[in-house]
Design a protein around this motif. Structure first.
Motif, PDB file in Angstrom:
ATOM      1  N   LYS A 414      34.992 -16.294   9.921  1.00 43.15           N
ATOM      2  CA  LYS A 414      36.218 -16.795  10.129  1.00 43.15           C
ATOM      3  C   LYS A 414      36.952 -16.527   8.629  1.00 43.15           C
ATOM      4  CE  LYS A 414      38.546 -20.783  11.324  1.00 43.15           C
ATOM      5  NZ  LYS A 414      38.546 -22.238  11.892  1.00 43.15           N
ATOM      6  N   LEU A 415      36.331 -16.550   7.397  1.00 38.01           N
ATOM      7  CA  LEU A 415      37.137 -16.415   6.268  1.00 38.01           C
ATOM      8  C   LEU A 415      37.571 -14.908   6.176  1.00 38.01           C
ATOM      9  CD1 LEU A 415      34.979 -18.150   3.458  1.00 38.01           C
ATOM     10  CD2 LEU A 415      37.356 -18.610   4.148  1.00 38.01           C
ATOM     11  N   ALA A 416      36.733 -13.866   6.635  1.00 38.77           N
ATOM     12  CA  ALA A 416      37.232 -12.488   6.735  1.00 38.77           C
ATOM     13  C   ALA A 416      38.376 -12.122   7.557  1.00 38.77           C
ATOM     14  CB  ALA A 416      35.762 -11.542   6.959  1.00 38.77           C
ATOM     15  N   ALA A 417      38.627 -13.095   8.286  1.00 35.45           N
ATOM     16  CA  ALA A 417      39.507 -12.806   9.505  1.00 35.45           C
ATOM     17  C   ALA A 417      41.009 -13.313   9.078  1.00 35.45           C
ATOM     18  CB  ALA A 417      39.234 -13.458  10.809  1.00 35.45           C
ATOM     19  N   PHE A 418      40.949 -14.157   7.779  1.00 35.07           N
ATOM     20  CA  PHE A 418      42.455 -14.764   7.460  1.00 35.07           C
ATOM     21  C   PHE A 418      43.451 -13.749   7.097  1.00 35.07           C
ATOM     22  CE2 PHE A 418      39.982 -18.728   7.139  1.00 35.07           C
ATOM     23  CZ  PHE A 418      41.024 -19.685   7.502  1.00 35.07           C
ATOM     24  N   THR A 419      44.604 -14.116   7.477  1.00 31.49           N
ATOM     25  CA  THR A 419      45.717 -13.706   7.208  1.00 31.49           C
ATOM     26  C   THR A 419      46.510 -14.430   6.207  1.00 31.49           C
ATOM     27  OG1 THR A 419      46.092 -12.300   9.041  1.00 31.49           O
ATOM     28  CG2 THR A 419      48.050 -12.440   7.712  1.00 31.49           C
ATOM     29  N   PRO A 420      46.693 -14.151   4.965  1.00 31.43           N
ATOM     30  CA  PRO A 420      47.567 -15.069   4.077  1.00 31.43           C
ATOM     31  C   PRO A 420      48.857 -14.268   4.217  1.00 31.43           C
ATOM     32  CG  PRO A 420      45.497 -14.145   2.509  1.00 31.43           C
ATOM     33  CD  PRO A 420      45.644 -13.168   4.220  1.00 31.43           C
ATOM     34  N   LYS A 421      50.003 -15.332   4.200  1.00 30.47           N
ATOM     35  CA  LYS A 421      51.552 -14.855   4.348  1.00 30.47           C
ATOM     36  C   LYS A 421      52.016 -15.607   3.172  1.00 30.47           C
ATOM     37  CE  LYS A 421      51.842 -14.002   9.153  1.00 30.47           C
ATOM     38  NZ  LYS A 421      52.314 -14.598  10.592  1.00 30.47           N
ATOM     39  N   ILE A 422      52.435 -14.687   2.298  1.00 27.07           N
ATOM     40  CA  ILE A 422      53.196 -15.028   0.845  1.00 27.07           C
ATOM     41  C   ILE A 422      54.639 -14.981   0.619  1.00 27.07           C
ATOM     42  CG2 ILE A 422      52.951 -15.107  -1.560  1.00 27.07           C
ATOM     43  CD1 ILE A 422      49.733 -14.546  -1.124  1.00 27.07           C
ATOM     44  N   GLY A 423      55.323 -15.812   0.417  1.00 20.45           N
ATOM     45  CA  GLY A 423      56.847 -15.503   0.075  1.00 20.45           C
ATOM     46  C   GLY A 423      57.731 -15.380   1.342  1.00 20.45           C
ATOM     47  N   TYR A 424      57.608 -14.516   2.150  1.00 16.82           N
ATOM     48  CA  TYR A 424      58.524 -14.172   2.910  1.00 16.82           C
ATOM     49  C   TYR A 424      58.029 -13.190   4.163  1.00 16.82           C
ATOM     50  CZ  TYR A 424      58.841  -9.971   0.404  1.00 16.82           C
ATOM     51  OH  TYR A 424      58.412  -8.883  -0.344  1.00 16.82           O
ATOM     52  N   PRO A 425      58.459 -13.335   5.195  1.00 15.94           N
ATOM     53  CA  PRO A 425      58.074 -12.600   6.362  1.00 15.94           C
ATOM     54  C   PRO A 425      58.090 -10.979   6.186  1.00 15.94           C
ATOM     55  CG  PRO A 425      59.532 -14.057   7.352  1.00 15.94           C
ATOM     56  CD  PRO A 425      59.782 -13.979   5.782  1.00 15.94           C
ATOM     57  N   ASP A 426      57.413 -10.239   6.541  1.00 16.01           N
ATOM     58  CA  ASP A 426      57.359  -8.757   6.591  1.00 16.01           C
ATOM     59  C   ASP A 426      58.324  -7.970   7.444  1.00 16.01           C
ATOM     60  OD1 ASP A 426      55.281  -8.569   5.006  1.00 16.01           O
ATOM     61  OD2 ASP A 426      53.804  -8.105   6.316  1.00 16.01           O
ATOM     62  N   LYS A 427      58.796  -8.919   8.633  1.00 21.22           N
ATOM     63  CA  LYS A 427      59.670  -8.641   9.438  1.00 21.22           C
ATOM     64  C   LYS A 427      60.732  -9.750   9.853  1.00 21.22           C
ATOM     65  CE  LYS A 427      60.122  -7.376  14.590  1.00 21.22           C
ATOM     66  NZ  LYS A 427      59.278  -6.766  15.562  1.00 21.22           N
ATOM     67  N   TRP A 428      61.821  -9.412   9.627  1.00 18.82           N
ATOM     68  CA  TRP A 428      62.897 -10.698   9.562  1.00 18.82           C
ATOM     69  C   TRP A 428      63.674 -10.890  10.991  1.00 18.82           C
ATOM     70  CZ3 TRP A 428      63.649 -13.651   5.265  1.00 18.82           C
ATOM     71  CH2 TRP A 428      63.064 -12.755   4.088  1.00 18.82           C
ATOM     72  N   ARG A 429      64.058 -12.087  11.170  1.00 19.68           N
ATOM     73  CA  ARG A 429      64.634 -12.626  12.678  1.00 19.68           C
ATOM     74  C   ARG A 429      65.964 -11.464  12.602  1.00 19.68           C
ATOM     75  NH1 ARG A 429      63.591 -17.602  15.162  1.00 19.68           N
ATOM     76  NH2 ARG A 429      65.394 -16.967  16.250  1.00 19.68           N
ATOM     77  N   ASP A 430      66.367 -11.358  13.967  1.00 18.89           N
ATOM     78  CA  ASP A 430      67.585 -10.834  14.378  1.00 18.89           C
ATOM     79  C   ASP A 430      68.433 -11.835  14.785  1.00 18.89           C
ATOM     80  OD1 ASP A 430      69.791  -9.130  15.122  1.00 18.89           O
ATOM     81  OD2 ASP A 430      68.452  -7.814  16.272  1.00 18.89           O
ATOM     82  N   TYR A 431      69.447 -12.144  14.267  1.00 17.27           N
ATOM     83  CA  TYR A 431      70.495 -13.034  14.752  1.00 17.27           C
ATOM     84  C   TYR A 431      71.747 -12.473  15.485  1.00 17.27           C
ATOM     85  CZ  TYR A 431      67.595 -16.146  12.073  1.00 17.27           C
ATOM     86  OH  TYR A 431      66.670 -17.038  11.483  1.00 17.27           O
ATOM     87  N   ALA A 432      71.753 -11.177  15.858  1.00 15.36           N
ATOM     88  CA  ALA A 432      72.762 -10.604  16.376  1.00 15.36           C
ATOM     89  C   ALA A 432      73.415 -11.209  17.557  1.00 15.36           C
ATOM     90  CB  ALA A 432      72.563  -9.023  16.679  1.00 15.36           C
ATOM     91  N   GLY A 433      72.548 -11.815  18.435  1.00 17.72           N
ATOM     92  CA  GLY A 433      72.859 -12.438  19.668  1.00 17.72           C
ATOM     93  C   GLY A 433      73.683 -13.978  19.544  1.00 17.72           C
ATOM     94  N   LEU A 434      73.363 -14.322  18.236  1.00 16.02           N
ATOM     95  CA  LEU A 434      74.144 -15.758  17.958  1.00 16.02           C
ATOM     96  C   LEU A 434      75.551 -15.673  17.851  1.00 16.02           C
ATOM     97  CD1 LEU A 434      73.810 -18.840  17.648  1.00 16.02           C
ATOM     98  CD2 LEU A 434      72.982 -18.133  15.363  1.00 16.02           C
ATOM     99  N   ALA A 435      76.206 -16.159  18.572  1.00 16.22           N
ATOM    100  CA  ALA A 435      77.685 -16.197  18.325  1.00 16.22           C
ATOM    101  C   ALA A 435      78.106 -17.302  17.229  1.00 16.22           C
ATOM    102  CB  ALA A 435      78.606 -16.043  19.812  1.00 16.22           C
ATOM    103  N   ILE A 436      78.767 -16.763  16.647  1.00 23.30           N
ATOM    104  CA  ILE A 436      79.487 -18.128  15.261  1.00 23.30           C
ATOM    105  C   ILE A 436      80.933 -17.967  15.442  1.00 23.30           C
ATOM    106  CG2 ILE A 436      79.333 -18.675  13.061  1.00 23.30           C
ATOM    107  CD1 ILE A 436      76.902 -19.252  14.252  1.00 23.30           C
ATOM    108  N   LYS A 437      81.411 -19.039  15.786  1.00 23.46           N
ATOM    109  CA  LYS A 437      83.037 -19.073  15.855  1.00 23.46           C
ATOM    110  C   LYS A 437      83.580 -19.747  14.527  1.00 23.46           C
ATOM    111  CE  LYS A 437      82.957 -18.387  20.773  1.00 23.46           C
ATOM    112  NZ  LYS A 437      83.541 -19.018  21.963  1.00 23.46           N
TER     113      LYS A 437
END
Length: 680
Positions: A414-437
């Motif tokens: 289980k220890l060997a399987a760990f994924t630490p994530k530090i700081g920020y995502p490697d892939k960012w969300r896309d908000y193109a479909g969100l309408a802001i008026k």
């Protein structure tokens, strides 16, 4: 999906059991570092100590008592401490990003921020923007119509009779599944309705009065009678709700059903119509609390539709209060902010605007935040610290007397399987479909909530989003995700007092090192240990391992049950067990990692302190926090974390702490060696 927070695509790390890698960690000391630490001479605020308190009587007060006495809680906060200091800094930085974006006509985050900051426009529109939605609720004629409008409410971020979300299937972690949980309460927990004491009775009285005032503000007639009817309905819901303790049990809450089985289990509510309204037709649903869901469905079936509609109407006003005129927002805050948490004043508008952007487009803001405020050096140093702590956890597993060799081998996997994530995502969300008026604050908020709901529900039938984060880079928190076998540390927490590149390493290991250990240890706490190296809910221990573990955790439960912040108001050891195990194991692992990082050399003496003393002081420093009474009382019921004082005082379980501070037997937090709890 089981997430456990601190106070919340990287590659999997292979276990490094030798000290060779540990020696690569930065070894800056106060004497060898050109830049001065943020706190004190070596990273700890000695001026905030209270030397009149003996470490063995109360280590928290010894380390933080001077600070606690000299630090008032700001009027817009329910509590104040190290987390808040960093959150204030994070929000100031985010404000700068948003103010600059506001000047860019092409910036979506700038337009959203501007719509929030235009208080005059919000006041001028009054309740007009929300009236079409309130009218849709009021137009409901029957229970079938109620189920459909409740589904629309869920998509709009309004809490209804049940909570639905998408997460990993605990027993099939490569698959997303729809989760259904109990809901329907306006107060934070069932205990607020059912506990019979003066404090809770006063809250219930204030709550009914609040409901009446909100109905009146919405222009609704007969507000007093309707408020009382809703309170009676919610009280009956509270009676069927599961407790916090049962609701955190991964085994009890895994109940997989087809839609037909769910409908048979809880026939009083149209679940098919409810889900179909949002175009959901799941093959299976995970029902966390089946008896509560069935009980709620039965109550819905026999409750007048007018009461059900009032619940949705009032929940809508609560969910959108911050986007409505001050008449509504101030009333909402008066109850949820002041009565429940003791906070005298609302935050300034810009702070609320920052929170809105974090909630609606957090990763879009996060990209700019990371670019300005998260240097690569911090990420590199954190990468090494995580490796060192994981290696230390491996060594501690090898030394366990209570665990079988079979389970130890799986623990290493289980220890060997760990994924630490530090700081920020490697892939960012896309908000193109969100309408802001421009100038449409409530509409922007509603569309953002619907956008997020659709994004989450859109995961069904797709491969697991392993790059995804559940926090923004601006969060002052960290978390462990059992199904993903990961530990996650946002950029904003990687600052003093948690992590300071100019501080002595002992303080950093006692701060962020113990936080790393805490999140890592969650995967081996009383619930996290039920998940194997693939993130699957399955027992990978022998029955004897389970029995040995429970004997140790029962001692920890009893230790925390004895803590009594107010007369008659105790910490709930069983409710806070996971977090207490995280603290207990995490601090032990971090100390081992610190010792390994010294490479066999003795720790330097700095300002008369040993390395171990500085380590434990670093731990206590991150937990300094002053609470308002109302906030602390609420936390005892709803927060799985123990109050900060007791988190700091967990040092009473470590032999190394006794060696470092030499408390006298009979001191207030002194434990005999045989009474000290050691698990991981």
């Amino acid at each position: 999906m089981k997430l456990h927070f601190l106070g919340a695509a990287a590659t999997a790390l292979v276990l490094a059991a030798s000290t060779a890698q540990a020696d690569q960690a930065p070894q800056a000391t106060a004497s060898a570092t050109a830049a001065k630490p943020t706190y004190g001479t070596y990273g700890f605020d000695t001026a905030g100590m209270d030397p009149s308190v003996k470490p063995g009587d109360d280590f928290y007060d010894y380390a933080n008592g001077g600070w606690a006495k000299a630090t008032p809680i700001p009027a817009d906060k329910s509590n104040y401490g190290a987390f808040n200091v960093l959150d204030d800094l994070s929000r100031e930085r985010t404000r700068g990003i948003l103010e600059a974006a506001k000047a860019d006509p092409a910036s979506k985050i700038g337009a959203a921020y501007a719509s929030y900051m235009d208080a005059a426009a919000v006041e001028a529109k009054g309740l007009g923007p929300i009236q079409p939605w309130l009218a849709e609720i009021k137009a409901v004629k029957d229970k079938a119509g109620y189920a459909k409008v409740a589904a629309k409410a869920a998509r709009a971020g309004v809490s209804g009779p049940f909570r639905i979300y998408v997460g990993q299937d605990d027993k099939d972690p490569e698959t997303y599944i729809l989760n259904l949980r109990q809901g329907g309460l306006g107060l934070p927990d069932r205990d607020f309705y059912l506990e019979q004491n003066d404090k809770m009775a006063a809250i219930r009285t204030a709550y009914v009065a609040h409901l009446e005032r909100m109905l009146t503000l919405a222009g609704e007639p007969d507000a007093k009678t309707r408020a009382a009817a809703l309170m009676a309905f919610e009280t009956e819901i509270a009676r069927v709700h599961w407790s916090q303790i049962d609701s955190r049990d991964a085994d009890k809450t895994y109940n997989k059903m087809t839609l037909a089985e769910l409908q048979k289990t809880a026939p009083g509510f149209d679940f098919a119509g409810y889900l179909a309204t949002n175009k959901l037709n799941p093959a299976a649903v995970l029902v966390a609390q089946p008896t509560a869901v069935a009980g709620e469905a039965a109550l819905i079936a026999k409750t007048p539709v007018g009461v059900l509609k009032d619940a949705l109407l009032l929940r809508s006003l609560h969910a959108y209060a911050t986007y409505l005129p001050d008449s509504v927002a101030n009333e909402d805050f008066a109850f949820y902010g002041t009565t429940l948490s003791g906070t005298p004043e609302r935050e300034e508008r810009w702070k609320r605007a920052v929170d809105f952007l974090k909630e609606s487009m957090g990763e879009e803001v996060g990209k700019a935040y990371v670019a300005q405020y998260f240097p690569p050096e911090t990420k590199a140093a954190m990468d090494q610290l995580v490796k060192n702590v994981i290696a230390a956890m491996g060594r501690r597993i090898d030394g366990l007397a209570w665990m079988s060799d079979t389970a130890k081998a799986r623990a290493h996997k289980k220890l060997a399987a760990f994924t630490p994530k530090i700081g920020y995502p490697d892939k960012w969300r896309d908000y193109a479909g969100l309408a802001i008026k421009a100038g449409d604050l409530l509409g922007n908020a509603e569309r953002a909530k619907q956008f997020e709901f659709d994004y989450q529900m859109g995961k069904l039938g797709k491969p697991i989003y392993r790059w995804e984060w559940q926090m923004t880079p601006m969060e002052i928190n960290a978390y462990a995700d059992f199904g993903m076998v990961e530990i996650v540390f946002p950029a904003a927490i990687l600052q003093p007092p948690f992590f300071d590149p100019h501080a002595d390493p002992a303080v950093n290991y006692g701060g962020i090192g113990a936080v790393i250990g805490h999140e890592l240890s969650h995967h081996f706490d009383d619930q996290g240990a039920k998940y194997d190296e693939t993130g699957k809910l399955s027992q990978w221990w022998t029955d004897q391992d389970v029995a040995n573990f429970k004997a140790l955790t029962d001692k920890l439960v009893a230790q925390y049950d004895a803590y009594e912040p107010f007369p008659g108001a105790h910490v709930k050891g069983a409710f806070t067990l996971g977090e207490n195990i995280g603290d207990l194991a995490g601090l032990a692992v971090a100390l081992d990692a610190y010792h390994a990082s010294l490479g066999g050399k003795p720790a330097p003496i700095i300002d008369g302190t040993t390395g171990d003393e500085r380590f434990y002081l670093g731990w206590a420093q991150v937990w300094r926090r002053n609470y308002r009474e109302a906030n602390l009382r609420q936390r005892l019921v709803t927060d799985p974390h123990s109050p900060s004082q007791y988190r700091a005082d967990i040092v009473r379980n470590y032999d190394a702490w006794y060696d470092a501070f030499k408390p006298a037997p009979g001191s207030k937090i002194y434990l005999k060696p045989e009474d000290r709890v050691k698990i991981w």
